[in-house]
Design an enzyme around this catalytic site. Structure first.
Site, PDB file in Angstrom:
ATOM      1  N   ASP A  50      -0.005  -9.548  13.499  1.00 27.03           N
ATOM      2  CA  ASP A  50      -0.243  -8.546  12.462  1.00 27.03           C
ATOM      3  C   ASP A  50      -1.484  -7.725  12.802  1.00 27.03           C
ATOM      4  OD1 ASP A  50      -0.625  -7.090  10.123  1.00 27.03           O
ATOM      5  OD2 ASP A  50      -0.143  -8.775   8.807  1.00 27.03           O
TER       6      ASP A  50
ATOM      7  N   TYR B 259       0.825  -1.214   0.000  1.00 30.07           N
ATOM      8  CA  TYR B 259       0.000   0.000   0.000  1.00 30.07           C
ATOM      9  C   TYR B 259       0.859   1.264   0.000  1.00 30.07           C
ATOM     10  CZ  TYR B 259      -4.238   2.682   1.164  1.00 30.07           C
ATOM     11  OH  TYR B 259      -5.306   3.549   1.157  1.00 30.07           O
TER      12      TYR B 259
ATOM     13  N   SER C 114       1.311  -7.759   1.352  1.00 30.79           N
ATOM     14  CA  SER C 114       0.213  -6.904   1.814  1.00 30.79           C
ATOM     15  C   SER C 114      -0.727  -6.577   0.648  1.00 30.79           C
ATOM     16  CB  SER C 114       0.791  -5.644   2.471  1.00 30.79           C
ATOM     17  OG  SER C 114      -0.227  -4.918   3.130  1.00 30.79           O
ATOM     18  N   GLN C 115      -0.837  -5.305   0.252  1.00 27.21           N
ATOM     19  CA  GLN C 115      -1.676  -4.983  -0.900  1.00 27.21           C
ATOM     20  C   GLN C 115      -1.238  -5.776  -2.119  1.00 27.21           C
ATOM     21  OE1 GLN C 115      -3.059  -0.834  -2.647  1.00 27.21           O
ATOM     22  NE2 GLN C 115      -0.998  -1.302  -3.339  1.00 27.21           N
TER      23      GLN C 115
ATOM     24  N   HIS D 283       3.183  -6.985  10.790  1.00 29.38           N
ATOM     25  CA  HIS D 283       2.910  -6.956   9.359  1.00 29.38           C
ATOM     26  C   HIS D 283       4.158  -7.129   8.495  1.00 29.38           C
ATOM     27  CE1 HIS D 283       0.283  -6.444   6.016  1.00 29.38           C
ATOM     28  NE2 HIS D 283       0.824  -5.312   5.616  1.00 29.38           N
TER      29      HIS D 283
END
Length: 344
Positions: free
Chosen positions: A275, A95, A189-190, A304
């Protein structure tokens, strides 16, 4: 950082009922068919990175609506390549990160793969730089990207992002030095959420490597995540109290735990049990829903950042066994890592 989500034994059983919109696959078929009417319009220019083991090209291609998307293509130096075309990896970004500087992401090329590092439109001014704008506007939204156009799947920001991502896969699969039948998608992640979407939406994905994926199980994520990006949706709905149903209906078209049901390529997930950005239950929701063969690496004491270098080591061994690549040179002191744990 304490564990704040479900215990691991409950995570292994967590399978939420996330209804798919009735027109989900018609929506995506129409979206991608519209995109396919435009040529990819790929351009590549060599870049001097100062590296001697990796050759890099500055790539541009036509994404959603014909808007240009930027990427780096890294290839093993010609002197290090074997015979025949290369297996490939498409990497999507976390992100508000971009493709970065041309020397930043060279692990996969160093391991013998063709590696396409793709910008995310409009992002790339957070933890690393990007070069791709998003010329499409939206109605009022929270700062960030998660609520841009969120009242309609046709206008939602991630419709453009996922379309760009499928086009990027086409770019690498069509490169003359790449074996189009041996291409994987990955991201953290993203980027992991985007990889899951591409595995469901695009033909030809051979393997999937989603690390601590974002954009999964929106109903739970928005209720338990400790902060942004999911909190963008929370703040939006705090102001727009009458739009809850519309927002979650839109998000269902883009949820990795919904889309992944149609995926069939082998996948290696990762999850971190501390996370607070992408709660582990949301990762397990996507993992359990995933339609293809799957394995997962669990990091009990990580936030994370997930497994980072440890996960990369597992990915390299796992992907070699599925795509093939020049084998790593053995060393007497090399530490052997065990195979990922198979979750049932």
């Amino acid at each position: 950082m304490p564990q704040t989500d479900l215990p691991l034994e409950e995570l292994r059983r967590y399978r939420p009922e996330l209804p798919a919109p009735d027109d989900l696959w018609d929506f995506w078929a129409a979206t991608l068919a519209e995109a396919a009417e435009r040529p990819l319009d790929v351009s590549c220019a060599p870049v001097d990175t100062g590296l001697v083991t990796v050759e890099t090209q500055d790539v541009s291609f036509a994404g959603f609506g014909g808007s240009p998307v930027r990427a780096w293509l890294h290839l093993p130096a010609r002197a290090l390549r074997g015979e025949g075309p290369l297996p490939g990896v498409v990497q999507y970004q976390g992100y508000n990160g971009g493709r970065g500087l041309p020397h930043e992401h060279v692990l996969w090329a160093s391991a013998g793969f063709a590696h396409l590092v793709v910008d995310t439109r409009g992002q790339g001014s957070g933890w690393t730089v990007g070069d791709t704008g998003d010329p499409v506007g939206s109605a009022a939204a929270q700062p960030g990207f998660l609520t841009r156009g969120v009242l309609s799947p046709q206008e939602y920001y991630y419709r453009r992002v996922y379309t760009d991502a499928t086009r990027a896969l086409e770019v690498l699969r069509g490169h003359p030095e790449v074996d189009g039948d041996r291409v994987a998608v990955t991201g953290v992640s993203q980027g992991g959420g985007i990889a899951l979407a591409v595995s469901a939406l695009a033909p030809g994905v051979r393997a999937v490597l989603p690390d601590v994926p974002f954009l999964c199980d929106f109903p739970r994520a928005t209720r338990i995540a400790g902060g942004d990006p999911y909190a963008e949706v929370v703040r939006y709905l705090k102001a727009h109290r009458d739009r809850v149903d519309r927002v979650f209906r839109t998000l269902a078209y883009f949820d990795g735990a919904v889309l992944g049901r149609r995926s069939s390529a082998p996948a290696l997930f990762s999850v971190a049990l501390m996370d607070e950005t992408c709660p582990p239950s949301t990762v397990f929701a996507a993992y359990h829903a995933y339609g293809g063969p799957k394995e997962i690496e669990v990091y009990p004491f990580n936030d994370h950042e997930g497994g980072e270098a440890h996960q990369q080591r597992a990915q390299l061994a796992w992907l070699r066994s599925r795509l093939g690549a020049p084998p790593a040179l053995p060393t007497a002191s090399a530490e052997r890592s065990g195979p990922p744990v198979q979750e049932v």
